[in-house]
Design an enzyme around this catalytic site. Structure first.
Site, PDB file in Angstrom:
ATOM      1  N   ARG A 180      43.509  30.410 -13.398  1.00 51.82           N
ATOM      2  CA  ARG A 180      43.072  29.424 -14.033  1.00 51.82           C
ATOM      3  C   ARG A 180      43.455  28.049 -13.566  1.00 51.82           C
ATOM      4  NH1 ARG A 180      43.607  31.123 -20.539  1.00 51.82           N
ATOM      5  NH2 ARG A 180      43.946  29.070 -20.648  1.00 51.82           N
ATOM      6  N   ARG A 185      44.404  24.852 -33.693  1.00 48.45           N
ATOM      7  CA  ARG A 185      45.693  24.413 -32.823  1.00 48.45           C
ATOM      8  C   ARG A 185      46.163  22.942 -33.028  1.00 48.45           C
ATOM      9  NH1 ARG A 185      43.854  27.251 -27.922  1.00 48.45           N
ATOM     10  NH2 ARG A 185      45.452  26.956 -26.530  1.00 48.45           N
TER      11      ARG A 185
HETATM   12  P1  AMP Z   1      43.435  29.043 -24.285  1.00 43.39           P
HETATM   13  O1  AMP Z   1      42.477  30.073 -23.539  1.00 43.39           O
HETATM   14  O2  AMP Z   1      43.722  29.445 -25.514  1.00 43.39           O
HETATM   15  O3  AMP Z   1      44.791  28.968 -23.653  1.00 43.39           O
HETATM   16  O4  AMP Z   1      42.804  27.853 -24.172  1.00 43.39           O
HETATM   17  C1  AMP Z   1      42.752  27.110 -23.102  1.00 43.39           C
HETATM   18  C2  AMP Z   1      42.299  25.416 -23.181  1.00 43.39           C
HETATM   19  O5  AMP Z   1      41.175  25.507 -23.919  1.00 43.39           O
HETATM   20  C3  AMP Z   1      43.375  24.874 -24.054  1.00 43.39           C
HETATM   21  O6  AMP Z   1      44.372  24.561 -23.321  1.00 43.39           O
HETATM   22  C4  AMP Z   1      42.405  23.910 -24.464  1.00 43.39           C
HETATM   23  O7  AMP Z   1      42.138  22.690 -23.337  1.00 43.39           O
HETATM   24  C5  AMP Z   1      41.158  24.298 -24.797  1.00 43.39           C
HETATM   25  N1  AMP Z   1      41.261  24.843 -26.360  1.00 43.39           N
HETATM   26  C6  AMP Z   1      41.077  26.209 -26.580  1.00 43.39           C
HETATM   27  N2  AMP Z   1      41.107  26.070 -28.079  1.00 43.39           N
HETATM   28  C7  AMP Z   1      41.282  25.199 -28.484  1.00 43.39           C
HETATM   29  C8  AMP Z   1      41.142  24.605 -29.480  1.00 43.39           C
HETATM   30  N3  AMP Z   1      41.204  25.473 -30.717  1.00 43.39           N
HETATM   31  N4  AMP Z   1      41.114  23.219 -29.775  1.00 43.39           N
HETATM   32  C9  AMP Z   1      41.459  22.505 -28.749  1.00 43.39           C
HETATM   33  N5  AMP Z   1      41.274  22.829 -27.540  1.00 43.39           N
HETATM   34  C10 AMP Z   1      41.392  24.216 -27.289  1.00 43.39           C
END
Ligand code: AMP
Length: 214
Positions: free
Chosen positions: A160, A88
């Protein structure tokens, strides 16, 4: 096939990844789901990550990269996978390059999953996630058979914390600043392919399979 899915929150990366993983027998590695699992289990990592996640910020790279590395190292060498939500940031992309070089498992492609900002906000605000198995539903496009109950495991469906309107805005900003530069990073490595995912998940999958064939 070793793939990365890149795209704004709400672009449908997770749903598309789940469909493609089933179709092509790939592992679906979602750092967001792994972090939510750590929170559910009440681990130290989960406790540390929660505040960042609830406010729409990125979790510090050192926390996420270690669980990602463990997950990739645990796969059989010939097991294909989709990375959903990692990397990310440029820092994470460089870390991943190094990790994959050490494992001698280069990427095949990076899929940019695209939709417009209006569709993103509409999708995220009607998204429900299973508290137990992390399956994702959408009240308009892909509702559960029984209201509030997961079709797959019978778990409770919740919104969420980071899908609430004020946090969505923050997550979109974080995407623009930190993650969008990765599009050029992978374009320069000649790995980038783009899929328009504004329609149904099945339509997105058909387009994706077409693009990957090439
Ligand atoms: P997601 O389910 O991919 O939308 O991720 C939800 C949240 O998890 C994000 O908004 C971040 O706070 C955290 N997160 C997930 N993947 C990452 C990553 N690769 N680097 C940093 N934070 C992450």
């Amino acid at each position: 096939m070793r793939l990365i899915f890149l795209g704004a929150p709400g672009a449908g990366k997770g749903t598309l990844a789940e469909l493609l993983a089933k179709e092509e027998n790939l592992a679906h590695i979602s750092t967001g789901s792994m972090l939510r699992e750590q929170i559910r289990e009440g681990t130290n990592l989960g406790k540390e990550a929660k505040g960042y996640m609830d406010s729409g910020q990125l979790v510090p790279a050192e926390l996420v990269s270690s669980i990602l590395a463990d997950s990739l190292k645990s796969l059989a060498k010939d097991q294909g996978y989709i990375l959903d939500g990692y990397p990310r940031s440029l820092e994470q992309a460089e870390y991943l390059d190094k990790l994959l070089e050490d494992l001698n498992t280069p990427l095949d492609a990076v899929v940019q999953v695209e939709i417009s900002n209006e569709v993103i906000i509409d999708r995220l605000s009607s998204r429900l996630t299973c508290e137990s198995c992390s399956s994702v539903y959408n009240l308009k496009q892909n509702p559960p058979k029984v209201e509030g109950v997961c079709d797959k495991c019978g778990g409770k469906l919740i919104q969420r914390d980071d899908d609430k309107a004020e946090v969505i805005k923050q997550r979109l900003e974080v995407y623009e600043i930190n993650t969008k530069p990765l599009i050029d990073y992978y374009k320069n490595k000649d790995l980038l392919v783009t899929v328009d995912n504004s329609g149904s998940p099945q339509a997105g999958l058909a387009k994706l399979l077409e693009v990957l064939k090439k």
